[in-house]
Motif scaffolding. Structure first.
Motif, short mmCIF file in Angstrom:
data_model
loop_
_atom_site.label_atom_id
_atom_site.label_comp_id
_atom_site.label_asym_id
_atom_site.label_seq_id
_atom_site.Cartn_x
_atom_site.Cartn_y
_atom_site.Cartn_z
N GLN A 112 52.68 53.54 40.13
CA GLN A 112 51.40 52.94 39.76
C GLN A 112 50.92 52.03 40.88
O GLN A 112 51.72 51.22 41.39
CB GLN A 112 51.54 52.10 38.48
CG GLN A 112 51.94 52.90 37.26
CD GLN A 112 52.14 52.01 36.06
OE1 GLN A 112 51.28 51.88 35.20
NE2 GLN A 112 53.28 51.38 35.98
N PRO A 113 49.66 52.12 41.28
CA PRO A 113 49.15 51.19 42.29
C PRO A 113 48.99 49.79 41.71
O PRO A 113 48.74 49.61 40.51
CB PRO A 113 47.79 51.79 42.67
CG PRO A 113 47.39 52.61 41.49
CD PRO A 113 48.66 53.10 40.85
N LEU A 114 49.16 48.79 42.55
CA LEU A 114 49.03 47.39 42.16
C LEU A 114 48.03 46.75 43.11
O LEU A 114 48.27 46.69 44.32
CB LEU A 114 50.39 46.69 42.26
CG LEU A 114 50.49 45.22 41.88
CD1 LEU A 114 50.05 44.99 40.44
CD2 LEU A 114 51.91 44.72 42.08
N ASN A 115 46.88 46.31 42.59
CA ASN A 115 45.84 45.82 43.50
C ASN A 115 46.15 44.41 44.01
O ASN A 115 46.95 43.67 43.45
CB ASN A 115 44.44 45.92 42.87
CG ASN A 115 44.20 44.92 41.76
OD1 ASN A 115 44.48 43.73 41.92
ND2 ASN A 115 43.68 45.38 40.63
N HIS A 116 45.47 44.04 45.10
CA HIS A 116 45.77 42.79 45.80
C HIS A 116 45.54 41.56 44.93
O HIS A 116 46.34 40.61 44.95
CB HIS A 116 44.93 42.70 47.08
CG HIS A 116 45.41 43.59 48.18
ND1 HIS A 116 45.01 43.44 49.49
CD2 HIS A 116 46.27 44.63 48.18
CE1 HIS A 116 45.60 44.35 50.24
NE2 HIS A 116 46.36 45.09 49.46
N ASP A 117 44.44 41.55 44.18
CA ASP A 117 44.14 40.36 43.37
C ASP A 117 45.19 40.15 42.29
O ASP A 117 45.63 39.01 42.04
CB ASP A 117 42.76 40.51 42.72
CG ASP A 117 41.62 40.38 43.73
OD1 ASP A 117 41.88 39.89 44.85
OD2 ASP A 117 40.49 40.79 43.41
N ASP A 118 45.60 41.23 41.64
CA ASP A 118 46.64 41.11 40.62
C ASP A 118 47.95 40.64 41.25
O ASP A 118 48.65 39.78 40.68
CB ASP A 118 46.86 42.46 39.92
CG ASP A 118 45.72 42.82 38.98
OD1 ASP A 118 44.96 41.91 38.60
OD2 ASP A 118 45.59 44.01 38.65
N PHE A 119 48.28 41.17 42.42
CA PHE A 119 49.53 40.80 43.06
C PHE A 119 49.50 39.33 43.48
O PHE A 119 50.50 38.62 43.37
CB PHE A 119 49.80 41.69 44.26
CG PHE A 119 51.18 41.51 44.85
CD1 PHE A 119 52.31 41.78 44.08
CD2 PHE A 119 51.35 41.07 46.14
CE1 PHE A 119 53.58 41.61 44.60
CE2 PHE A 119 52.62 40.90 46.68
CZ PHE A 119 53.74 41.17 45.91
N ALA A 120 48.35 38.87 43.97
CA ALA A 120 48.24 37.47 44.37
C ALA A 120 48.47 36.55 43.16
O ALA A 120 49.14 35.51 43.28
CB ALA A 120 46.86 37.21 44.98
N ALA A 121 47.92 36.92 42.00
CA ALA A 121 48.12 36.12 40.79
C ALA A 121 49.59 36.15 40.36
O ALA A 121 50.14 35.15 39.89
CB ALA A 121 47.23 36.64 39.67
N ILE A 122 50.24 37.30 40.53
CA ILE A 122 51.67 37.42 40.20
C ILE A 122 52.49 36.54 41.14
O ILE A 122 53.40 35.81 40.72
CB ILE A 122 52.12 38.89 40.28
CG1 ILE A 122 51.45 39.72 39.18
CG2 ILE A 122 53.64 39.01 40.17
CD1 ILE A 122 51.53 41.21 39.39
N GLU A 123 52.17 36.59 42.44
CA GLU A 123 52.91 35.79 43.42
C GLU A 123 52.74 34.29 43.16
O GLU A 123 53.64 33.50 43.43
CB GLU A 123 52.42 36.12 44.83
CG GLU A 123 52.87 37.48 45.34
CD GLU A 123 52.48 37.69 46.77
OE1 GLU A 123 53.37 37.96 47.60
OE2 GLU A 123 51.27 37.60 47.09
N ALA A 124 51.57 33.92 42.62
CA ALA A 124 51.32 32.50 42.32
C ALA A 124 51.87 32.10 40.96
O ALA A 124 51.66 30.96 40.51
CB ALA A 124 49.81 32.23 42.37
N ASN A 125 52.58 33.02 40.30
CA ASN A 125 53.14 32.79 38.97
C ASN A 125 52.08 32.44 37.94
O ASN A 125 52.33 31.71 36.98
CB ASN A 125 54.23 31.71 39.01
CG ASN A 125 55.57 32.25 39.49
OD1 ASN A 125 55.76 33.46 39.56
ND2 ASN A 125 56.47 31.35 39.85
N GLN A 126 50.88 33.00 38.16
CA GLN A 126 49.80 32.81 37.20
C GLN A 126 49.84 33.85 36.08
O GLN A 126 49.18 33.70 35.07
CB GLN A 126 48.44 32.87 37.92
CG GLN A 126 48.23 31.73 38.89
CD GLN A 126 46.98 31.92 39.74
OE1 GLN A 126 46.30 32.96 39.67
NE2 GLN A 126 46.67 30.93 40.56
N ARG A 127 50.58 34.93 36.31
CA ARG A 127 50.74 35.95 35.28
C ARG A 127 52.06 36.68 35.50
O ARG A 127 52.57 36.71 36.62
CB ARG A 127 49.58 36.94 35.30
CG ARG A 127 49.52 37.82 36.53
CD ARG A 127 48.35 38.79 36.48
NE ARG A 127 47.07 38.10 36.59
CZ ARG A 127 45.92 38.72 36.87
NH1 ARG A 127 45.90 40.03 37.01
NH2 ARG A 127 44.81 38.04 36.97
#
Length: 344
Positions: A27-42
């Motif tokens: 599954q592709p993971l887009n940059h905005d979602d990944f940035a939020a994951i890296e920031a522990n926002q989700r």
């Protein structure tokens, strides 16, 4: 500047990059979602065994045809958030081996040291082929040298030797079905008449790619045909359903799942739903039906599959919200009680 995330590292190095999840399926993971994951926002959306299984592809703009790839297995905490200590550990290992140039050539010794970190993994051959097929498509690169041979075979199977087909060619064809009408119809017409090894390989590749409706209809129709047999092949039913997993949830597929769950569902089906088709269980009725059938017919799988399903952010609130549902069967209540009391 201190770099704490993969995105920062790749951006500071002047590369462009794409991300894909390779855990339950491609599954592709887009940059905005990944940035939020890296920031522990989700939380990470598709955890498997408390890890994120990532393919990180990056390239310099002038060398798009020669991308680099890392396969990373990153631990998640109990909330599904990235373990920041692990990320920093991996980045430190990268800097040690690569310096600031992520496109530098590594010696064999450096590659081995990087591969020995606890944060890398080697995908299975089928996922690796699916990944390279999707990556080539996304980067508008030509398919592999095996593509045309498989395309010719699908058009006229009787004129070609299937044993000469390459796995990467099968993956390339499957990845391009949705945009190639001239190929999707013949494949839909002939798929389930091809030699079993070819069928199996194509159906496995279908699990990882979005499919055109003509192929999905053929697969769901084949499940109905199998169910009408005196002794339906349960492995085959699960295989056919799993092959539709890379395509969005639909009413037709959810109805097929509901029918299968009502027929004393097999172990292969229950495993396939948890591993590949969890998105269909976001329908609360299907989810509760699944858990009821799991407790009723496959109690030995209950704890493991429940733990995997409740780790998925899309399912977690639905599951937790029904733990005290008075309409649950006694058997399901007992299975949940045993799970949380630590008994079996």
């Amino acid at each position: 500047m201190q770099i704490n995330t993969l995105s920062e590292f790749l951006t500071q190095a002047g590369t462009e990059f794409r991300l894909y999840d390779l855990g339950r399926r491609l599954q592709p993971l887009n940059h905005d979602d990944f940035a939020a994951i890296e920031a522990n926002q989700r939380p990470y959306p598709w955890p498997l065994q408390r890890h994120a299984w990532l393919a990180v592809c990056y390239w310099q703009q002038q060398h798009k045809a020669q991308p680099y790839v890392w396969f990373l297995k990153l631990p998640l905490d109990e909330r599904g958030l990235f373990n920041n200590g692990a990320i920093k550990h991996f980045l430190a290992a990268l800097v040690e081996q690569l310096g600031q140039d992520v496109t530098a050539e590594l010696t064999d010794e450096q590659q081995q040291r990087l591969a020995q970190t606890p944060f890398t993994f080697q995908p299975t051959q089928d996922k690796l082929a699916a990944f390279h097929a999707r990556l080539g498509l996304d980067l508008t690169l030509p398919p592999s040298v095996f593509f045309q041979g498989v395309r010719d075979y699908i058009q006229a199977p009787e004129q070609h030797d299937w044993q000469q087909l390459g796995l990467q060619g099968l993956a390339d064809v499957t990845a391009r079905l949705q945009q190639d009408n001239a190929l999707s119809q013949p494949l839909a017409d002939r798929l389930l008449e091809l030699p079993q090894p070819v069928q199996d390989a194509l159906l496995t590749q279908c699990e990882h790619q979005p499919l055109p409706s003509v192929v999905i209809e053929r697969l769901l129709g084949a499940i109905t045909t199998e169910l009408e047999r005196q002794q339906p092949n349960q492995e085959r039913i699960a295989q056919l359903l799993r092959a539709t997993a890379g395509s969005p949830t639909s009413g037709e597929r959810q109805q097929k799942i509901a029918t299968l769950l009502a027929l004393a569902p097999s172990q292969p089906l229950m495993l396939s739903l948890a591993a590949r088709l969890w998105q269909d269980l976001t329908d609360e009725t299907l989810l509760l039906n699944y858990l009821e059938q799991l407790a009723e017919h496959h109690g030995e799988l209950f704890n493991g599959l429940f733990a995997e399903l409740v780790s998925l952010p899309a399912l977690r609130p639905l599951i937790l919200g029904n733990l005290h549902n008075t309409a649950l069967s006694a058997r399901l209540k007992n299975a949940l009680g045993s799970l949380f009391s630590g008994t079996s």
